[in-house]
Design an enzyme around this catalytic site. Structure first.
Site, mmCIF file in Angstrom:
data_model
loop_
_atom_site.group_PDB
_atom_site.id
_atom_site.type_symbol
_atom_site.label_atom_id
_atom_site.label_comp_id
_atom_site.label_asym_id
_atom_site.label_seq_id
_atom_site.Cartn_x
_atom_site.Cartn_y
_atom_site.Cartn_z
ATOM 1 N N GLU A 115 0.835 -1.209 0.000
ATOM 2 C CA GLU A 115 0.000 0.000 0.000
ATOM 3 C C GLU A 115 0.867 1.256 0.000
ATOM 4 O O GLU A 115 0.587 2.217 -0.724
ATOM 5 C CB GLU A 115 -0.953 -0.034 1.201
ATOM 6 C CG GLU A 115 -2.082 -1.028 1.049
ATOM 7 C CD GLU A 115 -1.676 -2.501 1.148
ATOM 8 O OE1 GLU A 115 -2.485 -3.354 0.739
ATOM 9 O OE2 GLU A 115 -0.553 -2.819 1.628
ATOM 10 N N ASP A 142 1.763 12.949 -15.007
ATOM 11 C CA ASP A 142 0.582 13.202 -15.836
ATOM 12 C C ASP A 142 0.238 14.688 -15.884
ATOM 13 O O ASP A 142 -0.050 15.222 -16.951
ATOM 14 C CB ASP A 142 -0.610 12.399 -15.311
ATOM 15 C CG ASP A 142 -1.848 12.608 -16.157
ATOM 16 O OD1 ASP A 142 -1.764 12.444 -17.392
ATOM 17 O OD2 ASP A 142 -2.910 12.946 -15.588
#
Length: 155
Positions: free
Chosen positions: A112, A126
């Site tokens: 995680e 991005d």
């Protein structure tokens, strides 16, 4: 040493943790995004046309930690009690991402934390690829983990 995600015939399996004791488990991972100095300045000064890059990356990392079992086939779905994603300028051309995940449970939270750091880095890429296609995501690694049968570990 045998691999825990393979049975005696070599087939993939989800590890049975039902007999393990619940303990407090914490994992810390990091990633770095290398970029042009002017890209880092734009992010730090909050001048990106798409908005606050660090805030969006932080939220993406937190969401990713919560969805790790959907992305990594043999991970257990976990009830995380805490996810923290910290982002900071590191020198003139890096953003350092530190992700900390915590729970009380029967299995660790390393995946995680690693997923949170990775997705935060991908989000930075991005959002900034239009101004800096040459960014490099690097040094994704576990820094430390505590709790569980195998005990504590630190890089």
């Amino acid at each position: 040493m045998s691999l825990t995600h393979l049975d005696e015939k070599g087939a993939a399996r989800m590890v049975d943790v039902s007999e393990k004791s619940s303990t407090v488990r914490v994992a810390v991972a990091e990633a770095k995004v290398k970029m042009l100095p002017q890209t880092l300045d734009m992010i730090v000064e909050g001048k990106h046309a798409k908005g606050d890059v660090l805030a969006v990356a932080r939220i993406a990392g937190i969401q990713a930690a919560k969805k790790t079992s959907d992305l990594i086939p043999l991970c257990h779905p976990l009830m995380l009690s805490s996810v923290k994603v910290e982002l900071e300028a590191d020198g003139l051309e890096h953003i350092k991402i530190t992700a900390t995940c915590k729970l009380t449970g029967q299995t660790g939270v390393e995946m995680e934390a690693l997923t949170a750091a990775s997705v935060a880095a991908l989000t930075i890429y991005d959002m900034c690829k239009a101004v800096d296609k040459g960014m490099i995501i690097e040094q994704i690694r576990l820094l430390q983990k505590t709790g569980g049968k195998s005990g504590d570990w630190q890089a």
